[in-house]
Design a protein around this motif. Structure first.
Motif, PDB file in Angstrom:
ATOM      1  N   MET A  90       0.765  -1.106   0.262  1.00  0.00           N
ATOM      2  CA  MET A  90       0.103   0.168   0.006  1.00  0.00           C
ATOM      3  C   MET A  90       1.080   1.360   0.041  1.00  0.00           C
ATOM      4  O   MET A  90       0.348   2.628  -0.657  1.00  0.00           O
ATOM      5  CB  MET A  90      -0.842  -0.313   0.917  1.00  0.00           C
ATOM      6  CG  MET A  90      -2.139  -0.908   0.857  1.00  0.00           C
ATOM      7  SD  MET A  90      -2.953  -1.129   1.881  1.00  0.00           S
ATOM      8  CE  MET A  90      -4.234   0.493   2.549  1.00  0.00           C
ATOM      9  N   THR A  91       1.900   1.495   0.229  1.00  0.00           N
ATOM     10  CA  THR A  91       3.017   2.519   0.594  1.00  0.00           C
ATOM     11  C   THR A  91       3.352   2.143  -0.319  1.00  0.00           C
ATOM     12  O   THR A  91       3.419   3.721  -1.404  1.00  0.00           O
ATOM     13  CB  THR A  91       4.380   2.427   1.655  1.00  0.00           C
ATOM     14  OG1 THR A  91       3.829   1.507   3.148  1.00  0.00           O
ATOM     15  CG2 THR A  91       5.209   3.137   2.046  1.00  0.00           C
ATOM     16  N   ALA A 128       1.889   1.428  -3.473  1.00  0.00           N
ATOM     17  CA  ALA A 128       0.884   2.176  -4.423  1.00  0.00           C
ATOM     18  C   ALA A 128       0.645   3.722  -3.959  1.00  0.00           C
ATOM     19  O   ALA A 128      -0.066   3.919  -5.195  1.00  0.00           O
ATOM     20  CB  ALA A 128      -0.653   1.466  -3.615  1.00  0.00           C
ATOM     21  N   MET A 129       1.058   3.811  -2.798  1.00  0.00           N
ATOM     22  CA  MET A 129       1.056   5.230  -2.381  1.00  0.00           C
ATOM     23  C   MET A 129       2.238   6.204  -2.972  1.00  0.00           C
ATOM     24  O   MET A 129       1.405   7.259  -3.533  1.00  0.00           O
ATOM     25  CB  MET A 129       0.812   6.263  -1.298  1.00  0.00           C
ATOM     26  CG  MET A 129      -0.390   5.246  -0.429  1.00  0.00           C
ATOM     27  SD  MET A 129      -1.842   6.525  -1.372  1.00  0.00           S
ATOM     28  CE  MET A 129      -1.509   8.039  -1.401  1.00  0.00           C
ATOM     29  N   LEU A 171      -3.881  -2.040  -7.374  1.00  0.00           N
ATOM     30  CA  LEU A 171      -2.976  -1.261  -7.015  1.00  0.00           C
ATOM     31  C   LEU A 171      -2.725   0.326  -7.342  1.00  0.00           C
ATOM     32  O   LEU A 171      -3.789   1.068  -7.377  1.00  0.00           O
ATOM     33  CB  LEU A 171      -1.914  -1.254  -5.724  1.00  0.00           C
ATOM     34  CG  LEU A 171      -2.139  -2.331  -5.007  1.00  0.00           C
ATOM     35  CD1 LEU A 171      -1.657  -2.932  -3.879  1.00  0.00           C
ATOM     36  CD2 LEU A 171      -3.673  -2.641  -3.493  1.00  0.00           C
ATOM     37  N   MET A 211      -5.635   3.638  -8.037  1.00  0.00           N
ATOM     38  CA  MET A 211      -4.804   4.976  -7.659  1.00  0.00           C
ATOM     39  C   MET A 211      -5.418   6.258  -9.140  1.00  0.00           C
ATOM     40  O   MET A 211      -5.355   7.415  -8.755  1.00  0.00           O
ATOM     41  CB  MET A 211      -3.340   4.536  -7.486  1.00  0.00           C
ATOM     42  CG  MET A 211      -3.321   4.394  -5.628  1.00  0.00           C
ATOM     43  SD  MET A 211      -3.430   5.516  -4.224  1.00  0.00           S
ATOM     44  CE  MET A 211      -5.323   4.630  -4.258  1.00  0.00           C
TER      45      MET A 211
END
Lengths: 144, 343
Positions: B275-276, B278-279, B304, B308
């Motif tokens: 998730m990091t 993806a951010m 993912l 975004m």
């Protein structure tokens, strides 16, 4: 008493130093009653909050994460909350995307004069979190 | 149709004249039909270059590597690097230039248009070959032609193309010095974000089951990070062994450094890692799809990144890699960004 009633969610609240933090202080000195579930972490500006903070809070066992800052147009650094609005929207979508309950993350604008609003935000958040139960999806397993 | 000889001739001429110091392109690999990245410095080697449906690598990664290498040697770049770039690769190069990783004059983009096709997905191709390995692959109009021990096998490209290519909206390198092939921008072989929409059609509880299954399988080999041209940080926030250690670093300092996540490949840490990532790629990922291809355990990482990308597009009207001078997603804002979710 059943276990469900015993459960008190733990909230990590990232509060902007210039507004929400003072807002929570006002709620306190005004003797407004609200649940004691939130652990406040004061940050210089909501714009300084990396999405990593939120993931990390969940990773370390938070049941809910609150990000609270100044109303649009009131940022001490002029544009910090505009940047936060984008980033927080993205992380919120991403958390929801992998199947974590969207109610576990919340963002609010609370100014220094809105002690009563701060109390409401926390109360609502706690009420919304209680039916969800403990957050164990992103939580790091206890080390043996 | 792209004439391969044109690419070779261009590379040879430019190297001979010294206009570029290297041409990064594709050459025949050592395993079956697969192409591999090639670094051509000698004009005589220019005939090694190939262009076929297995040229999936995003070569802009090597521009980053080159930068790091030069910084290490404390040398100036000198002549630019020539690079063969597809549509998605050219957008990656634009993002890198947006971030001032290198200047426009440091790179000579030899664009190749994917036209009506794209690159092959080996996982989709395998069932068509009856267990045989393909030894060669070529473009032919809207078909791919594979050579196996059984003879030639012609397949419609859209049956064996990678999902990312099917969904690609801009199969043409807009930013280029020179380009081969037709501009087929706007072609639509599949709906944009089709894979994402397919996934989202499943509901609620299923999502967590799906993701927890994949997050459990991630072995944290960091192949997705290594293959990504955007993951260029020397110090990676999710990987404590990349934090610099010098002779000055005390044991205490090492012990007390913030470790946002642990390196253990457990579910919670894998989630936080992916998730990091993806951010960090939000608004920068140009959907070259290399992370998903490189993944040894087939984690659908692209979903993912696509998520975004779509949010950025729909909510903020943001298109990654659109122009060199353009803003970055998270360092810019609009007054009318949506804020309904805020209480």
């Amino acid at each position: 008493m059943s276990e469900q009633q015993d459960y008190e969610p733990r909230i990590v609240a990232f509060l902007c130093k210039w507004c929400s933090s003072a807002g929570s202080d006002l709620a306190g000195v005004s003797r407004i009653q609200y649940p004691a579930n939130a652990t406040p972490i004061t940050v210089p500006c909501t714009g300084a909050i990396s999405p990593m903070y939120i993931l990390s809070a969940f990773n370390k066992g938070a049941d809910g994460v609150l990000v609270s800052g100044c109303h649009i147009g009131d940022c001490h650094y002029i544009e910090g909350n505009f940047l936060a609005r984008r980033k927080m929207q993205l992380i919120m979508e991403l958390i929801e995307f992998i199947g974590v309950e969207p109610n576990r993350f919340r963002m609010s604008w609370v100014s220094a004069a809105e002690g009563a609003k701060f109390a409401t935000v926390i109360t609502d958040f706690v009420n919304d979190l209680k039916p969800l139960g403990p957050q164990d999806k992103l939580k790091r397993a206890e080390q043996a | 149709m792209i004439n391969l000889q044109d690419i070779r001739d261009t590379a040879r001429d430019m190297l001979a004249k010294g206009e570029v110091r290297t041409v990064i392109g594709y050459r025949r690999g050592t395993r079956g039909m697969l192409a591999e990245p090639a670094f051509i410095t000698d004009p005589a080697q220019a005939d090694d270059l190939v262009w076929n449906p297995t040229c999936f690598h995003n070569l802009s990664l090597y521009l980053v590597e080159d930068r790091k290498f030069l910084a290490h040697l404390r040398q100036n770049p000198g002549a630019p690097i020539g690079i063969v770039a597809k549509g998605c690769d050219a957008r990656s190069i634009v993002v890198l230039m947006q971030e001032h990783y290198f200047k426009r004059e440091d790179v000579y983009i030899i664009g190749v248009s994917c036209e009506g096709t794209g690159v092959v997905d080996e996982r989709k191709l395998a069932p068509h070959l009856n267990g045989f390995q393909a030894s060669d692959a070529v473009f032919d109009g809207d078909d791919f032609v594979f050579t196996t021990a059984q003879g030639e096998k012609r397949l419609p490209a859209r049956e064996v193309m990678a999902d990312r290519c099917l969904e690609c909206r801009i199969p043409f390198p807009k930013e280029h010095n020179l380009v081969f092939g037709e501009d087929k921008t706007g072609r639509q072989l599949a709906e944009p974000f089709a894979a994402l929409k397919r996934f989202e059609a499943q509901e609620g509880g299923d999502r967590w089951n799906f993701w927890s299954h994949h997050f459990d399988r991630c072995i944290r080999c960091f192949a997705c990070r290594s293959v990504c041209p955007m993951c260029y940080c020397d110090e990676c926030v999710v990987d404590s062994i990349t934090f610099p250690v010098t002779s000055e670093t005390s044991a205490e300092e090492k012990a007390n450094r913030i470790r946002w996540i642990e390196r253990s490949a457990t579910r919670s840490e894998n989630i936080t890692y992916l998730m990091t990532r993806a951010m960090h790629l939000a608004g920068r990922c140009t959907d070259c799809g290399e992370c998903e291809r490189a993944c040894p355990v087939n984690v659908p990482i692209r979903l993912l990144n696509n998520k975004m990308e779509r949010e950025a597009r729909e909510k903020f009207g943001f298109e990654p890699g659109a122009s060199i001078g353009g803003p970055s997603l998270v360092a810019s804002f609009l007054d009318n960004d949506p804020g309904d979710f805020i209480r």
